[in-house]
Design an enzyme around this catalytic site. Structure first.
Site, short mmCIF file in Angstrom:
data_model
loop_
_atom_site.label_atom_id
_atom_site.label_comp_id
_atom_site.label_asym_id
_atom_site.label_seq_id
_atom_site.Cartn_x
_atom_site.Cartn_y
_atom_site.Cartn_z
N ILE A 1 0.85 -1.19 0.00
CA ILE A 1 0.00 0.00 0.00
C ILE A 1 0.88 1.24 0.00
CG2 ILE A 1 -0.24 -0.01 2.53
CD1 ILE A 1 -3.16 1.04 2.01
N ALA A 2 0.53 2.20 -0.83
CA ALA A 2 1.36 3.40 -1.03
C ALA A 2 0.58 4.63 -0.60
CB ALA A 2 1.78 3.51 -2.49
N THR B 1 2.41 7.32 1.78
CA THR B 1 3.34 8.41 2.05
C THR B 1 4.01 8.93 0.79
OG1 THR B 1 3.78 7.41 4.20
CG2 THR B 1 5.33 9.09 3.44
N THR C 1 6.76 -0.18 2.10
CA THR C 1 7.18 -1.51 2.53
C THR C 1 6.60 -2.56 1.61
OG1 THR C 1 7.22 -0.74 4.82
CG2 THR C 1 7.20 -3.12 4.46
N GLU D 1 -3.86 -1.31 12.22
CA GLU D 1 -2.45 -1.10 11.91
C GLU D 1 -1.66 -0.76 13.18
OE1 GLU D 1 0.44 1.86 9.26
OE2 GLU D 1 -1.73 1.93 9.00
N ARG E 1 27.82 -15.43 29.90
CA ARG E 1 28.97 -14.54 29.86
C ARG E 1 29.63 -14.42 31.24
NH1 ARG E 1 33.19 -12.20 27.24
NH2 ARG E 1 33.31 -9.94 27.54
N GLN F 1 24.15 -8.06 41.12
CA GLN F 1 22.85 -7.53 41.53
C GLN F 1 22.28 -6.57 40.49
OE1 GLN F 1 22.37 -4.58 44.81
NE2 GLN F 1 21.23 -6.21 45.84
N GLY G 1 26.99 -5.52 26.74
CA GLY G 1 28.27 -4.84 26.59
C GLY G 1 28.57 -4.58 25.12
N GLY H 1 3.07 4.28 11.12
CA GLY H 1 1.73 4.07 11.65
C GLY H 1 1.23 5.26 12.45
#
Length: 385
Positions: A124-125, A127, A161, A248, A274, A285, A345, A369
């Site tokens: 769907i277009a 924008t 998309t 949507e 890790r 903690q 990390g 959206g």
């Protein structure tokens, strides 16, 4: 807490889909990622699995289910595995509601059987360059020919998309000038054949995230669109667009929740394996507190999503409620994914780790959206503010 939003049929579908993802997607996903899109023939596999036909009426080859919950499961299982189904999500979640609601019987017979199998992929277009959320400001035009047999389409669209692989595109265009007191008037929906002369796919856009989703620019130069391919009534397209926005936005909320839940899963697995300073990262903690806080936020998002899914299936989900669900879940996902990446990390910054891809993929949730700012405007209006 036990989820009650899904029944045995939903969970059977989840099991089938999870096995499919592990077999057909996970082993080749890095190739898709590097290529910048899922291969076109993968959509045939989704068609064979029945993913495209769940909500299509039985007379056109579908299963005839009237629920969004199966699509929610697709979002959850893709996020869980750290993958996506390329640009095919709009095929069902965005395009199908328009076809079911506004297509004529002849149009449904022409389009839906191949929709189900994946032979005809839809996009769907809406924008356009320079318009963004202001759909009423679109410049693409579709002028009716003198003999009344076809429209002549001219203009351009962006951020589409599924635009590279699409066989048919629902194009929003001006068939009449806006009225002085109603600038939304004059927009119509045309189902355009991508093989038509003058239709062109421009750049496949290089996005921050969603790398396997083919997102493109489209242009139309005197494209002839038969009047038989007008979807719904002329000049009423804007109201049609508004009626599908709650679903949507619900879909985006579900996807964001699923991404946040996946981030916690990835982070928990990482910190348990890790080792730092002679101890697992999970033993600190700070790690426990961070993941506990993230889990609490995910639980809250799950509750919002489940309530919204039930409301949608009951036909009771309002535009403001959908906006609220999208706003809350996308903001939760933003916070949770960021904290889970931090627990990885330096490895969290590497694209070979799912958390890095989630971080990039998630960012657009607060934009497409309808931006978070637009969601707040909708919610505030519903409050009488």
């Amino acid at each position: 807490m036990r989820r009650t939003v899904y029944n045995e049929d939903h969970e059977a579908f989840r099991s089938t889909l999870r096995a499919f993802v592990e077999k057909e997607v996970v082993p080749v996903y890095d190739e898709w990622y590097q290529a910048g899109q899922a291969p076109r023939d993968f959509y045939y596999k989704l068609g064979e699995l029945g993913v495209f036909g769940i909500e299509v009426p039985e007379e056109y080859g579908g299963a005839g289910e009237e629920t969004f919950k199966y699509q929610a499961i697709v979002s959850e299982e893709c996020a869980r595995a750290g993958v996506s189904f390329g640009g095919s999500g709009v095929h069902v979640a965005l395009c199908l509601p328009y076809l079911k609601a506004y297509a004529t019987e002849d149009q449904k017979k022409r389009w839906l059987p191949d929709f189900v199998t994946g032979r005809t992929m839809f996009a769907i277009a809406m924008t356009e360059p320079g318009t963004g959320s202001d759909l009423a400001g679109m410049k693409t035009t579709a002028k009716l020919s003198e003999d009344g047999t076809h429209y002549v389409l001219n203009g351009a669209k962006t951020f589409i998309t599924g635009g590279v692989h699409a066989d048919r595109v629902i194009v929003c265009a001006r068939t009449s000038a806006p009225k002085e007191d109603d600038r939304r008037f004059g927009i119509s929906l045309l189902v355009v054949d991508t093989k038509a002369e003058g239709y062109a796919v421009g750049r496949k856009l290089d996005k921050l995230g969603l790398k396997t989703s083919d997102t493109a620019e489209l242009s139309f130069t005197d494209v002839k669109v038969p009047v038989e391919d007008l979807l719904g009534e002329e000049n009423k397209g804007f109201s049609y667009l508004g009626q599908n926005l709650p679903q949507e936005r619900l879909g985006i909320a579900v996807g964001a929740y699923a991404q946040a839940a996946a981030a916690v899963r990835f982070a928990q697995g990482y910190v348990q394996d890790r080792t730092v300073f002679g101890k697992t990262v999970a033993s600190f903690q700070n790690t426990k507190f961070e993941l506990a806080a993230c889990k609490a936020e995910v639980d809250a998002a799950e509750a919002v999503v489940d309530r919204a899914l039930e409301a949608h299936d009951a036909g009771e989900l309002t535009a403001a409620e959908a906006a609220s669900a999208k706003l809350f879940c996308t903001e939760v996902a933003h916070r949770v994914i960021d904290r889970c990446l931090q627990l990885h990390g330096g490895y969290g910054y590497m694209n070979e780790y799912p958390i890095a891809r989630l971080y990039a993929d998630n960012r657009v949730n607060r934009i497409y959206g309808g931006t978070s700012e637009v969601m707040k405007m909708i919610i505030a209006k519903s409050m009488g503010l």
